[in-house]
Design an enzyme around this catalytic site. Structure first.
Site, mmCIF file in Angstrom:
data_model
loop_
_atom_site.group_PDB
_atom_site.id
_atom_site.type_symbol
_atom_site.label_atom_id
_atom_site.label_comp_id
_atom_site.label_asym_id
_atom_site.label_seq_id
_atom_site.Cartn_x
_atom_site.Cartn_y
_atom_site.Cartn_z
ATOM 1 N N GLU A 1 -3.386 0.234 -9.437
ATOM 2 C CA GLU A 1 -2.391 1.431 -9.468
ATOM 3 C C GLU A 1 -1.204 0.549 -9.775
ATOM 4 O O GLU A 1 -0.486 -0.433 -8.876
ATOM 5 C CB GLU A 1 -2.308 2.167 -8.053
ATOM 6 C CG GLU A 1 -1.483 3.379 -8.106
ATOM 7 C CD GLU A 1 -1.791 3.930 -6.670
ATOM 8 O OE1 GLU A 1 -1.927 3.167 -5.560
ATOM 9 O OE2 GLU A 1 -1.420 5.255 -6.568
ATOM 10 N N HIS B 1 -0.739 -2.601 -7.333
ATOM 11 C CA HIS B 1 -1.522 -2.231 -6.137
ATOM 12 C C HIS B 1 -3.064 -2.225 -6.537
ATOM 13 O O HIS B 1 -3.884 -1.590 -7.179
ATOM 14 C CB HIS B 1 -1.186 -0.666 -5.711
ATOM 15 C CG HIS B 1 -1.837 -0.320 -4.307
ATOM 16 N ND1 HIS B 1 -2.306 0.935 -4.238
ATOM 17 C CD2 HIS B 1 -2.291 -0.989 -3.396
ATOM 18 C CE1 HIS B 1 -2.634 1.065 -3.112
ATOM 19 N NE2 HIS B 1 -3.074 -0.201 -2.399
ATOM 20 N N SER C 1 0.720 -1.314 -0.006
ATOM 21 C CA SER C 1 0.189 -0.099 0.020
ATOM 22 C C SER C 1 0.882 1.356 -0.085
ATOM 23 O O SER C 1 0.381 2.419 -0.338
ATOM 24 C CB SER C 1 -0.759 0.105 1.316
ATOM 25 O OG SER C 1 -1.841 -1.031 1.199
ATOM 26 N N ASN D 1 -3.023 6.079 -1.685
ATOM 27 C CA ASN D 1 -3.144 6.137 -0.213
ATOM 28 C C ASN D 1 -2.375 7.636 0.221
ATOM 29 O O ASN D 1 -2.688 7.888 1.267
ATOM 30 C CB ASN D 1 -2.512 5.036 0.435
ATOM 31 C CG ASN D 1 -3.426 3.724 0.272
ATOM 32 O OD1 ASN D 1 -4.405 3.854 0.269
ATOM 33 N ND2 ASN D 1 -2.501 2.678 -0.253
HETATM 34 N N1 LIG Z 1 -6.530 -4.175 2.980
HETATM 35 C C1 LIG Z 1 -6.742 -3.328 2.010
HETATM 36 O O1 LIG Z 1 -7.400 -2.518 1.774
HETATM 37 C C2 LIG Z 1 -5.106 -3.271 1.184
HETATM 38 C C3 LIG Z 1 -5.645 -2.553 -0.193
HETATM 39 C C4 LIG Z 1 -4.465 -2.721 -0.975
HETATM 40 C C5 LIG Z 1 -3.148 -3.384 -0.741
HETATM 41 N N2 LIG Z 1 -3.058 -3.644 0.600
HETATM 42 C C6 LIG Z 1 -1.975 -4.358 0.825
HETATM 43 O O2 LIG Z 1 -1.982 -5.908 0.702
HETATM 44 C C7 LIG Z 1 -0.887 -6.380 1.449
HETATM 45 C C8 LIG Z 1 -1.693 -7.574 2.225
HETATM 46 O O3 LIG Z 1 -2.996 -6.764 3.133
HETATM 47 P P1 LIG Z 1 -4.263 -7.717 3.603
HETATM 48 O O4 LIG Z 1 -5.319 -6.513 3.721
HETATM 49 O O5 LIG Z 1 -4.591 -8.867 2.591
HETATM 50 O O6 LIG Z 1 -3.629 -8.461 4.966
HETATM 51 P P2 LIG Z 1 -4.040 -9.640 5.696
HETATM 52 O O7 LIG Z 1 -3.767 -9.256 6.997
HETATM 53 O O8 LIG Z 1 -5.651 -9.679 5.487
HETATM 54 O O9 LIG Z 1 -3.166 -10.780 5.062
HETATM 55 C C9 LIG Z 1 -1.882 -10.622 5.057
HETATM 56 C C10 LIG Z 1 -1.494 -12.325 4.790
HETATM 57 O O10 LIG Z 1 0.018 -12.219 4.629
HETATM 58 C C11 LIG Z 1 0.386 -13.462 5.346
HETATM 59 N N3 LIG Z 1 1.845 -13.475 5.469
HETATM 60 C C12 LIG Z 1 2.477 -12.858 6.493
HETATM 61 N N4 LIG Z 1 3.819 -13.255 6.348
HETATM 62 C C13 LIG Z 1 4.041 -13.799 5.138
HETATM 63 C C14 LIG Z 1 4.954 -14.629 4.353
HETATM 64 N N5 LIG Z 1 6.162 -14.414 4.959
HETATM 65 N N6 LIG Z 1 4.593 -15.342 3.373
HETATM 66 C C15 LIG Z 1 3.351 -15.517 3.128
HETATM 67 N N7 LIG Z 1 2.443 -14.963 3.667
HETATM 68 C C16 LIG Z 1 2.657 -14.216 4.650
HETATM 69 C C17 LIG Z 1 -0.455 -13.424 6.506
HETATM 70 O O11 LIG Z 1 -0.783 -14.806 7.439
HETATM 71 C C18 LIG Z 1 -1.797 -12.981 6.261
HETATM 72 O O12 LIG Z 1 -2.458 -14.256 5.659
HETATM 73 C C19 LIG Z 1 -0.539 -5.360 2.285
HETATM 74 O O13 LIG Z 1 0.760 -5.214 1.930
HETATM 75 C C20 LIG Z 1 -1.411 -4.050 2.411
HETATM 76 O O14 LIG Z 1 -1.008 -3.126 2.480
HETATM 77 C C21 LIG Z 1 -4.163 -3.956 1.272
#
Ligand SMILES: NC(=O)c1ccc[n+]([C@@H]2O[C@H](COP(=O)([O-])OP(=O)(O)OC[C@H]3O[C@@H](n4cnc5c(N)ncnc54)[C@H](O)[C@@H]3O)[C@@H](O)[C@H]2O)c1
Length: 283
Positions: free
Chosen positions: A153, A141, A120, A191
């Site tokens: 993005e 993204h 993000s 963001n």
């Molecule tokens: N939530 C949103 O709205 C959003 C939007 C765009 C981008 N993002 C980005 O997407 C990414 C994930 O966010 P999310 O909302 O899915 O979080 P989430 O907490 O739902 O999921 C993250 C996952 O990553 C896993 N993980 C952690 N370490 C790991 C590793 N070493 N290898 C493999 N998997 C691993 C965790 O176990 C978890 O299942 C982040 O970088 C976040 O900034 C989130």
């Protein structure tokens, strides 16, 4: 660069499973990786539920649902990404964790493989520097929920090659999304604009300017936003919101990006939003 047939996704959380679903829906074979089998299983269950909802609504044939699910393979071993033609990382928003994943992916994947990140806010250049192939590292993204939201993005790091950019742009379109290009500054476009607004909404709650309902009502009815900022923060995940604000604050060294103390309190309490059942609202 070979055609992308097998797509790797690191992280089976809310973003990772959404990305895996859209990739499988357009016919790619997908390897979805997480650290524990139960996290992978949970991701697969979410995808199955999403697809079942589409079947119930008559938007998807039942056999197509089975075909999509059949194209997604779960994995807890990052080395299995050796079979992928391109990988997108969607693990927890922590810099050190993403650095290690990119070092491991760089070792596991063949030279031509593009390594994208769904971060993000963490600078793409900093992630790319963990690898021996910075020209093949790019930001891809997606927005939450991935199957619904139309934007990707696409963020170029300073070393990202035109070829890497073109392939990622074309793949975003293949996924049925509209790509927009951003350059590599903290928070990129989405963001950098969205999160300071959410953070300000949290400050409004912290300063008792309004209740959570009033703050969200003002922004929904007054600004025509589909969701209020506090409900949106709960959807994004408060840990992710805080991580993005810290990246903006540290990246620009500007107090206007200081994360609200209330955001720290909620995250410390484990109230991360929808994904934990409690954030600014209860679920
Ligand atoms: N939530 C949103 O709205 C959003 C939007 C765009 C981008 N993002 C980005 O997407 C990414 C994930 O966010 P999310 O909302 O899915 O979080 P989430 O907490 O739902 O999921 C993250 C996952 O990553 C896993 N993980 C952690 N370490 C790991 C590793 N070493 N290898 C493999 N998997 C691993 C965790 O176990 C978890 O299942 C982040 O970088 C976040 O900034 C989130």
């Amino acid at each position: 660069m070979a055609e992308i047939k097998t797509f790797g996704v690191i992280g089976a959380g809310q973003m990772g499973n959404g990305i895996a679903q859209v990739a499988a829906a357009v016919g790619l074979d997908v390897i979805m990786n997480d650290i524990k089998p139960e996290f992978v299983e949970n991701g697969l269950t979410v995808i199955a539920k999403n697809l079942s909802r589409s079947v119930d609504k008559g938007k998807l044939a039942a056999d197509e649902k089975d075909a999509i699910l059949g194209r997604i393979k779960g994995s807890t071993d990052l080395k299995e990404m050796a079979a992928a033609d391109m990988v997108v990382e969607a693990a927890t928003e922590k810099e050190a964790l993403k650095f290690q994943i990119f070092k491991d992916l760089d070792a596991a994947c063949a030279d031509p493989v593009i390594l994208a990140t769904n971060t993000s806010s963490i600078p793409i250049g900093r992630i790319a520097a963990q690898t021996s192939r910075p020209e093949k590292v790019i930001g891809m993204h997606f927005m939450n929920p991935v199957p619904v939201m139309r934007l990707v993005e696409v963020i170029r790091g300073i070393a990202t090659s035109d070829e890497t950019f073109d392939i990622t742009w074309a793949l975003s379109k293949k996924f049925g999304k509209t790509p927009a290009q951003a350059n590599d500054f903290p928070g990129f476009i989405a963001n950098r604009i969205l999160l300071p607004m959410i953070n300000e909404a949290v400050y409004c709650l912290y300063h008792s300017v309004g209740t959570r309902e009033d703050i969200d009502t003002v922004m929904k009815l007054g600004m025509n936003h589909p969701m209020g900022p506090l409900a949106l923060a709960d959807l994004i995940g408060l840990d992710t919101c805080l991580a993005i604000m810290e990246t903006l604050y540290n990246g620009f060294k500007d107090s206007k990006y200081r994360p609200c103390p209330l955001l720290y309190k909620y995250v410390e309490a484990g109230w991360l939003g929808r994904k934990t059942g409690r954030g600014f609202y209860e679920y």
